[in-house]
Design a protein around this motif. Structure first.
Motif, PDB file in Angstrom:
ATOM      1  N   ASN A  45      22.748  -4.993  29.052  1.00  9.09           N
ATOM      2  CA  ASN A  45      22.894  -5.918  27.925  1.00  9.09           C
ATOM      3  C   ASN A  45      21.568  -6.191  27.209  1.00  9.09           C
ATOM      4  O   ASN A  45      20.992  -7.278  27.334  1.00  9.09           O
ATOM      5  CB  ASN A  45      23.495  -7.245  28.404  1.00  9.09           C
ATOM      6  N   PRO A  46      21.062  -5.202  26.479  1.00 15.72           N
ATOM      7  CA  PRO A  46      19.756  -5.372  25.809  1.00 15.72           C
ATOM      8  C   PRO A  46      19.734  -6.581  24.878  1.00 15.72           C
ATOM      9  O   PRO A  46      20.728  -6.901  24.233  1.00 15.72           O
ATOM     10  CB  PRO A  46      19.599  -4.066  25.016  1.00 15.72           C
ATOM     11  N   SER A  47      18.566  -7.253  24.836  1.00 14.63           N
ATOM     12  CA  SER A  47      18.400  -8.462  24.035  1.00 14.63           C
ATOM     13  C   SER A  47      18.370  -8.121  22.545  1.00 14.63           C
ATOM     14  O   SER A  47      18.355  -6.947  22.160  1.00 14.63           O
ATOM     15  CB  SER A  47      17.099  -9.164  24.424  1.00 14.63           C
ATOM     16  N   GLY A  48      18.315  -9.159  21.706  1.00 15.56           N
ATOM     17  CA  GLY A  48      18.327  -8.944  20.260  1.00 15.56           C
ATOM     18  C   GLY A  48      17.181  -8.090  19.773  1.00 15.56           C
ATOM     19  O   GLY A  48      17.358  -7.170  18.974  1.00 15.56           O
ATOM     20  N   GLU A  49      15.944  -8.376  20.269  1.00 15.69           N
ATOM     21  CA  GLU A  49      14.780  -7.594  19.841  1.00 15.69           C
ATOM     22  C   GLU A  49      14.878  -6.152  20.322  1.00 15.69           C
ATOM     23  O   GLU A  49      14.612  -5.207  19.574  1.00 15.69           O
ATOM     24  CB  GLU A  49      13.483  -8.230  20.350  1.00 15.69           C
ATOM     25  N   LEU A  50      15.275  -5.980  21.589  1.00 14.74           N
ATOM     26  CA  LEU A  50      15.413  -4.634  22.146  1.00 14.74           C
ATOM     27  C   LEU A  50      16.561  -3.893  21.464  1.00 14.74           C
ATOM     28  O   LEU A  50      16.500  -2.677  21.250  1.00 14.74           O
ATOM     29  CB  LEU A  50      15.648  -4.718  23.654  1.00 14.74           C
ATOM     30  N   PHE A  51      17.582  -4.659  21.116  1.00 15.10           N
ATOM     31  CA  PHE A  51      18.728  -4.091  20.410  1.00 15.10           C
ATOM     32  C   PHE A  51      18.278  -3.475  19.085  1.00 15.10           C
ATOM     33  O   PHE A  51      18.662  -2.359  18.736  1.00 15.10           O
ATOM     34  CB  PHE A  51      19.736  -5.215  20.159  1.00 15.10           C
ATOM     35  N   GLY A  52      17.461  -4.220  18.351  1.00 18.74           N
ATOM     36  CA  GLY A  52      16.941  -3.714  17.089  1.00 18.74           C
ATOM     37  C   GLY A  52      16.022  -2.521  17.286  1.00 18.74           C
ATOM     38  O   GLY A  52      16.011  -1.586  16.483  1.00 18.74           O
ATOM     39  N   LEU A  53      15.257  -2.534  18.398  1.00 14.22           N
ATOM     40  CA  LEU A  53      14.327  -1.438  18.675  1.00 14.22           C
ATOM     41  C   LEU A  53      15.071  -0.131  18.911  1.00 14.22           C
ATOM     42  O   LEU A  53      14.623   0.938  18.475  1.00 14.22           O
ATOM     43  CB  LEU A  53      13.459  -1.780  19.893  1.00 14.22           C
ATOM     44  N   LEU A 281      24.727  -2.032   6.104  1.00 16.06           N
ATOM     45  CA  LEU A 281      26.162  -2.097   6.381  1.00 16.06           C
ATOM     46  C   LEU A 281      26.584  -0.994   7.339  1.00 16.06           C
ATOM     47  O   LEU A 281      27.432  -1.210   8.215  1.00 16.06           O
ATOM     48  CB  LEU A 281      26.952  -1.981   5.075  1.00 16.06           C
ATOM     49  N   ASN A 282      25.985   0.189   7.202  1.00 18.35           N
ATOM     50  CA  ASN A 282      26.358   1.297   8.066  1.00 18.35           C
ATOM     51  C   ASN A 282      25.924   1.046   9.506  1.00 18.35           C
ATOM     52  O   ASN A 282      26.559   1.515  10.444  1.00 18.35           O
ATOM     53  CB  ASN A 282      25.728   2.600   7.551  1.00 18.35           C
ATOM     54  N   SER A 283      24.818   0.317   9.685  1.00 19.51           N
ATOM     55  CA  SER A 283      24.323   0.038  11.030  1.00 19.51           C
ATOM     56  C   SER A 283      24.951  -1.199  11.647  1.00 19.51           C
ATOM     57  O   SER A 283      25.098  -1.284  12.864  1.00 19.51           O
ATOM     58  CB  SER A 283      22.794  -0.138  11.002  1.00 19.51           C
ATOM     59  N   TYR A 284      25.324  -2.170  10.801  1.00 18.99           N
ATOM     60  CA  TYR A 284      25.759  -3.460  11.337  1.00 18.99           C
ATOM     61  C   TYR A 284      27.119  -3.911  10.821  1.00 18.99           C
ATOM     62  O   TYR A 284      27.445  -5.093  10.906  1.00 18.99           O
ATOM     63  CB  TYR A 284      24.706  -4.528  11.016  1.00 18.99           C
ATOM     64  N   ALA A 413      12.399   2.013   4.781  1.00 24.15           N
ATOM     65  CA  ALA A 413      13.135   0.813   4.362  1.00 24.15           C
ATOM     66  C   ALA A 413      14.120   0.366   5.432  1.00 24.15           C
ATOM     67  O   ALA A 413      14.276  -0.834   5.705  1.00 24.15           O
ATOM     68  CB  ALA A 413      13.872   1.087   3.055  1.00 24.15           C
ATOM     69  N   GLN A 414      14.759   1.352   6.086  1.00 24.51           N
ATOM     70  CA  GLN A 414      15.762   1.001   7.083  1.00 24.51           C
ATOM     71  C   GLN A 414      15.128   0.361   8.306  1.00 24.51           C
ATOM     72  O   GLN A 414      15.706  -0.546   8.915  1.00 24.51           O
ATOM     73  CB  GLN A 414      16.559   2.245   7.496  1.00 24.51           C
ATOM     74  N   VAL A 415      13.917   0.804   8.682  1.00 21.70           N
ATOM     75  CA  VAL A 415      13.205   0.182   9.795  1.00 21.70           C
ATOM     76  C   VAL A 415      13.002  -1.303   9.510  1.00 21.70           C
ATOM     77  O   VAL A 415      13.221  -2.169  10.377  1.00 21.70           O
ATOM     78  CB  VAL A 415      11.841   0.872  10.031  1.00 21.70           C
ATOM     79  N   ILE A 416      12.580  -1.597   8.291  1.00 21.19           N
ATOM     80  CA  ILE A 416      12.323  -2.988   7.909  1.00 21.19           C
ATOM     81  C   ILE A 416      13.612  -3.799   7.951  1.00 21.19           C
ATOM     82  O   ILE A 416      13.678  -4.875   8.567  1.00 21.19           O
ATOM     83  CB  ILE A 416      11.686  -3.047   6.510  1.00 21.19           C
ATOM     84  N   PHE A 417      14.667  -3.287   7.335  1.00 23.12           N
ATOM     85  CA  PHE A 417      15.915  -4.041   7.249  1.00 23.12           C
ATOM     86  C   PHE A 417      16.615  -4.151   8.593  1.00 23.12           C
ATOM     87  O   PHE A 417      17.217  -5.185   8.899  1.00 23.12           O
ATOM     88  CB  PHE A 417      16.840  -3.406   6.211  1.00 23.12           C
ATOM     89  N   ASN A 418      16.554  -3.101   9.404  1.00 26.60           N
ATOM     90  CA  ASN A 418      17.199  -3.167  10.712  1.00 26.60           C
ATOM     91  C   ASN A 418      16.545  -4.196  11.621  1.00 26.60           C
ATOM     92  O   ASN A 418      17.182  -4.738  12.533  1.00 26.60           O
ATOM     93  CB  ASN A 418      17.163  -1.794  11.388  1.00 26.60           C
ATOM     94  N   GLN A 419      15.263  -4.458  11.391  1.00 27.30           N
ATOM     95  CA  GLN A 419      14.569  -5.441  12.207  1.00 27.30           C
ATOM     96  C   GLN A 419      14.886  -6.869  11.771  1.00 27.30           C
ATOM     97  O   GLN A 419      15.069  -7.746  12.608  1.00 27.30           O
ATOM     98  CB  GLN A 419      13.054  -5.209  12.147  1.00 27.30           C
ATOM     99  N   PHE A 420      14.972  -7.097  10.457  1.00 25.85           N
ATOM    100  CA  PHE A 420      15.145  -8.491  10.044  1.00 25.85           C
ATOM    101  C   PHE A 420      16.588  -8.854   9.707  1.00 25.85           C
ATOM    102  O   PHE A 420      16.936 -10.032   9.682  1.00 25.85           O
ATOM    103  CB  PHE A 420      14.222  -8.828   8.862  1.00 25.85           C
ATOM    104  N   PHE A 421      17.465  -7.834   9.463  1.00 20.70           N
ATOM    105  CA  PHE A 421      18.819  -8.177   9.035  1.00 20.70           C
ATOM    106  C   PHE A 421      19.611  -8.948  10.093  1.00 20.70           C
ATOM    107  O   PHE A 421      20.316  -9.910   9.734  1.00 20.70           O
ATOM    108  CB  PHE A 421      19.604  -6.927   8.613  1.00 20.70           C
TER     109      PHE A 421
END
Length: 515
Positions: A45-53, A281-284, A413-421
């Motif tokens: 169950n990876p955490s939110g930060e690890l999930f984004g990583l 949207l495609n990732s989340y 751009a996706q790295v940035i958005f995937n981290q903060f979205f």
């Protein structure tokens, strides 16, 4: 065009477009597994930060590959070899992810980086190959299938995931492993077919001036000998000019003001592709739908239907991109997406939540319809046209490096958005969609003022649109060719066309080189 040659031209382009299936499949994978209970349990169950990583590391690998590895690979080994290497690395990376050890999230992350590297190479070589092998009058139409194949990849991934999700009790951990292993299917198909494709004539001339090989390549995909020799002459003229007057390394991307201009425009367009909201949207989308629907199977079905309609919507680019042009699609798509984001946000915010959480079914259907309508506008415009425009605007001396760098700005751009979205959405909910609505409006304004139309312009003459010199005419001057656009055809003893006869050809003088 003769039917058999037209069919072969399309066949070669479609094999190359298959590289985009890898991207579409992989982009859907993480969206699938993030709600898979077996995957979550396997990796503790990876955490939110690890999930984004986990999601971000793919983009990091792709960025490194696209900026520093893909261009030199495609230039030195050829477009076909680059596609093959990228596909092979993708196969290895798929096994690494699927067979990561229990609680070995680090190994899974390594597989994500590795698959990013492989796909970064393939996604650079693929569009360059299509652009260089396809006649200019149908280049946009053929390149539209590049984005279509992204939807095909998502289609396969989502429906495989939906089928596996229906049998989770029987499959256990194979309910997510099987989805990942399925990713090896398309790269294997591509690798098997690459030996039957011609290398691009532009690469043959660029690497050692292999005129006979370039001629043989063109004869496989062009109708007449005159057409072959005219295009061969244009390629030689452009490459001579680029080698003598410009340069062919990364420094040329910034040294030449006209190349620098189109590089910066392409950077904005490719980052803008993610600013539209599609990448997020495609990732989340599964995370977003969980606010509306409580059933995992329902969410999987919605994602699968979304991917299915994505294929149909992308087909709109096939008949519009060479008819109405790139600018038209960019602007119409941007306006349509802005309206969809506004609609989804208002429907979600102005309707009440149920006591048990989520929305009523009619509200959920309205939100899903809005996101499907968003895909209708996105796929033929900022989905397909961004790739088409990027692949066709750069001259031969910098094309592979530039396409690799520009395409990976999508991942920047996706790295940035995937981290903060995830945090953005958690705090703001559907209000976050107002950001994407505003971004789409800004992108339409940018296209109106800064993006020139490239419809049906030959690759060798596209520099003129950005204030540069005509590489065909300047190359013809260097070669002392009387007519730079038409080659003289000589006949053999049997009266058959046997090759190009360039009149008054001389090596460029020292004075011209110094100039």
């Amino acid at each position: 065009m003769q039917k058999e040659k037209l069919v072969y031209n399309w066949y070669a382009a479609m094999v190359a477009a298959g590289c985009m299936v890898l991207y579409g499949f992989d982009a859907a994978i993480f969206n699938n597994v993030q709600i898979n209970k077996q995957w979550l349990a396997w990796f503790n169950n990876p955490s939110g930060e690890l999930f984004g990583l986990v999601n971000t590391t793919y983009s990091i690998g792709a960025i490194i590959s696209g900026w520093f590895i893909a261009g030199p690979t495609a230039d030195y080994l050829g477009r076909r070899w680059a596609m093959g290497i990228g596909c092979f690395i993708t196969i290895i990376a798929s096994f690494v992810q699927a067979f990561s050890p229990y609680h070995g999230i680090g190994v899974f992350i390594f597989g994500r980086v590795l698959i990013g590297i492989g796909q970064g190479i393939a996604l650079t070589a693929g569009p360059v190959y299509i652009g260089e092998i396809t006649p200019s009058e149908i280049r946009g139409t053929v390149m539209a299938f590049w984005q279509l194949f992204y939807s095909v990849g998502s289609f396969i991934a989502y429906w495989v995931n939906y089928a596996c999700g229906k049998h989770t009790a029987t499959l256990g951990n194979w309910s997510w492993k099987m989805v990942i292993v399925f990713q090896i299917l398309v790269p294997i198909i591509i690798i098997v077919q690459l030996p039957f494709l011609p290398e691009t004539p532009r690469w043959y001339i660029q690497r050692g001036n292999k005129v006979e090989a370039a001629t043989a390549s063109l004869r496989r995909v062009r109708d007449s000998e005159q057409e072959v020799q005219d295009e061969l002459l244009a390629i030689r003229e452009a490459i001579v000019f680029e080698k003598e007057v410009i340069s062919g390394n990364y420094w040329a991307l910034w040294k030449d003001p006209t190349v620098r201009k189109r590089l910066l425009i392409a950077f904005v367009l490719n980052m803008g592709q993610q600013l539209t909201g599609q990448g997020t949207l495609n990732s989340y989308s599964s995370t977003i739908y969980k606010k509306v629907w409580t059933s995992t199977n329902t969410i999987n079905l919605i994602n699968a239907l979304n991917a299915t309609f994505g294929i149909l919507f992308t087909l709109n680019a096939v008949w519009t991109v060479d008819r109405f042009g790139r600018r038209f699609l960019f602007m119409v798509g941007g306006i349509g997406m802005a309206c969809c984001m506004l609609m989804v946000a208002l429907v979600g915010l102005e309707t009440p939540n149920l006591k048990g959480g989520g929305k009523s079914e009619p509200v959920g259907i309205a939100i899903v319809f809005g996101l499907f309508l968003f895909i209708f506008f996105y796929k033929p415009s900022w989905g397909a046209t961004t790739w088409i425009w990027t692949a066709e605007v750069f001259s031969m001396n910098v094309r592979s490096q530039a396409v690799g760098m520009c395409s990976q700005m999508q991942n920047v751009a996706q790295v940035i958005f995937n981290q903060f979205f995830p945090t953005f959405y958690q705090n703001c909910g559907l209000k976050s969609f107002f950001f994407f609505m505003s971004a789409n409006v800004v992108l339409v304004i940018f296209v109106w003022f800064f993006v020139p139309e490239t419809k049906k312009v030959s690759l060798e003459e596209i520099d003129v649109l950005f204030g540069g010199q005509n590489h065909i005419e300047k190359g013809g001057d260097l070669l002392n060719v009387d007519d730079p656009r038409h080659a003289a055809i000589s006949l053999d003893d049997d009266g058959l066309k046997s090759g190009t006869e360039i009149t008054h050809v001389e090596q460029p003088t020292q004075e011209i080189r110094e100039h």
